[in-house]
Design an enzyme around this catalytic site. Structure first.
Site, PDB file in Angstrom:
ATOM      1  CB  SER A  79      25.367  38.742  -8.610  1.00 34.38           C
ATOM      2  OG  SER A  79      25.290  39.104 -10.031  1.00 34.38           O
TER       3      SER A  79
HETATM    4  N1  SAH Z   1      22.880  41.863 -11.918  1.00 39.31           N
HETATM    5  C1  SAH Z   1      21.894  40.888 -12.011  1.00 39.31           C
HETATM    6  C2  SAH Z   1      22.507  39.519 -12.589  1.00 39.31           C
HETATM    7  C3  SAH Z   1      21.913  39.032 -13.793  1.00 39.31           C
HETATM    8  S1  SAH Z   1      23.046  37.820 -14.507  1.00 39.31           S
HETATM    9  C4  SAH Z   1      21.146  40.652 -10.836  1.00 39.31           C
HETATM   10  O1  SAH Z   1      21.411  40.866  -9.700  1.00 39.31           O
HETATM   11  O2  SAH Z   1      19.944  39.849 -10.934  1.00 39.31           O
HETATM   12  C5  SAH Z   1      23.514  38.745 -15.902  1.00 39.31           C
HETATM   13  C6  SAH Z   1      22.621  39.059 -16.974  1.00 39.31           C
HETATM   14  O3  SAH Z   1      23.030  39.877 -17.944  1.00 39.31           O
HETATM   15  C7  SAH Z   1      21.620  38.184 -17.384  1.00 39.31           C
HETATM   16  O4  SAH Z   1      20.314  38.576 -17.030  1.00 39.31           O
HETATM   17  C8  SAH Z   1      21.821  38.144 -18.977  1.00 39.31           C
HETATM   18  O5  SAH Z   1      20.529  38.078 -19.840  1.00 39.31           O
HETATM   19  C9  SAH Z   1      22.378  39.793 -19.144  1.00 39.31           C
HETATM   20  N2  SAH Z   1      23.042  39.735 -20.263  1.00 39.31           N
HETATM   21  C10 SAH Z   1      23.836  38.946 -21.109  1.00 39.31           C
HETATM   22  N3  SAH Z   1      24.376  39.465 -22.006  1.00 39.31           N
HETATM   23  C11 SAH Z   1      24.023  40.776 -22.114  1.00 39.31           C
HETATM   24  C12 SAH Z   1      23.997  41.913 -23.237  1.00 39.31           C
HETATM   25  N4  SAH Z   1      24.840  41.611 -24.355  1.00 39.31           N
HETATM   26  N5  SAH Z   1      23.368  42.785 -22.862  1.00 39.31           N
HETATM   27  C13 SAH Z   1      22.581  43.168 -21.687  1.00 39.31           C
HETATM   28  N6  SAH Z   1      22.349  41.853 -21.028  1.00 39.31           N
HETATM   29  C14 SAH Z   1      23.001  41.148 -21.048  1.00 39.31           C
END
Ligand code: SAH
Length: 232
Positions: A79
């Site tokens: 993010s």
């Molecule tokens: N906070 C993270 C941003 C990750 S992007 C960072 O700082 O790097 C969003 C993440 O949510 C992705 O890794 C994706 O795989 C995960 N995601 C999507 N749907 C999900 C679900 N139902 N349960 C858990 N994780 C999920």
């Protein structure tokens, strides 16, 4: 004989960074965030501590302190720092520290590391198993030990450790999953993006007060979608 560099020195150098990954570059990012709408000093102090360059691919390290989202593999993104600061600030809501917090969407673990600094215990769930191990390794390199990870579908939260003083979701569902609101402690806050995968999403804050849930909407954001099911 060649002088040897011990492993503690190597670790310190890696964490400190140089040039575009140095502490000075990081401080410039913090100064920029302070001028925007994310000026909570508790949050900014934590963001100044966490080396974001450890959470991105080496080829992108020189952009680690740009205020932009970056690719993180498996079609996911790390993010934008401004959004991390804003969501953490909305979760803390003026407090310096929270108790138990659930994070949905571990991704690279960057937001997890920020939470680990300002919460007693963090529970972080990620649906893509392959992202979890590197995230876990980064947090142990940073010696952040108050985090438990699981390869779970975050639509259902993590009921075994509920209730939570805060729940932060870093992927967007089309509507607020009722299972998450149900896992909030009294006074707890849920911060998440809500909206269609290909359209405008809005940042939403739910606050539980006894049996009542209060709702606020914040600005527009762009997140990857929250998807159902897990891959190992
Ligand atoms: N906070 C993270 C941003 C990750 S992007 C960072 O700082 O790097 C969003 C993440 O949510 C992705 O890794 C994706 O795989 C995960 N995601 C999507 N749907 C999900 C679900 N139902 N349960 C858990 N994780 C999920």
């Amino acid at each position: 004989m060649m002088p040897t560099v011990d492993s503690a020195t190597k670790r310190r150098r890696r964490l400190d960074g140089i040039g575009m990954t140095s502490r000075r570059t990081r401080e410039r990012l913090i100064a920029r965030l302070r001028e925007k709408d994310a000026a909570d000093e508790t949050v900014l102090a934590v963001m100044a501590e966490v080396p974001r360059h450890l959470f991105v691919d080496e080829a992108l390290a020189s952009h680690a302190y740009d205020d932009t989202a970056l690719p993180a593999g498996h079609d996911q993104t790390i993010s934008q720092p401004f959004v991390v600061a804003l969501m953490t600030q909305l979760l803390l809501n003026g407090r310096r520290r929270l108790g138990r917090v659930l994070e949905v969407g571990t991704g690279t673990g960057y937001q997890t590391a920020i939470l680990a600094h300002c919460c007693d215990k963090v529970f972080s769930v990620e649906r893509i198993g392959a992202l979890l191990r590197p995230a876990q390794e980064r947090l142990s390199e940073l010696r952040l030990r108050n985090v438990r990870f699981a390869n779970r579908d975050g639509f259902d939260g993590w009921p075994a450790h509920a209730p939570y003083d805060g729940i932060l979701v870093t992927a967007a569902p089309p509507a607020v999953p009722p299972g998450l609101t149900a896992q909030l402690a009294d006074g707890g806050r849920l911060v998440l993006p809500v909206g269609p995968a290909d359209g405008v999403q809005r940042l939403c804050v739910h606050t539980r007060t006894g049996g009542r849930i209060g709702k606020e909407w914040r600005g527009d954001v762009a997140f990857v979608p929250l998807r159902k099911g897990i891959t190992r």
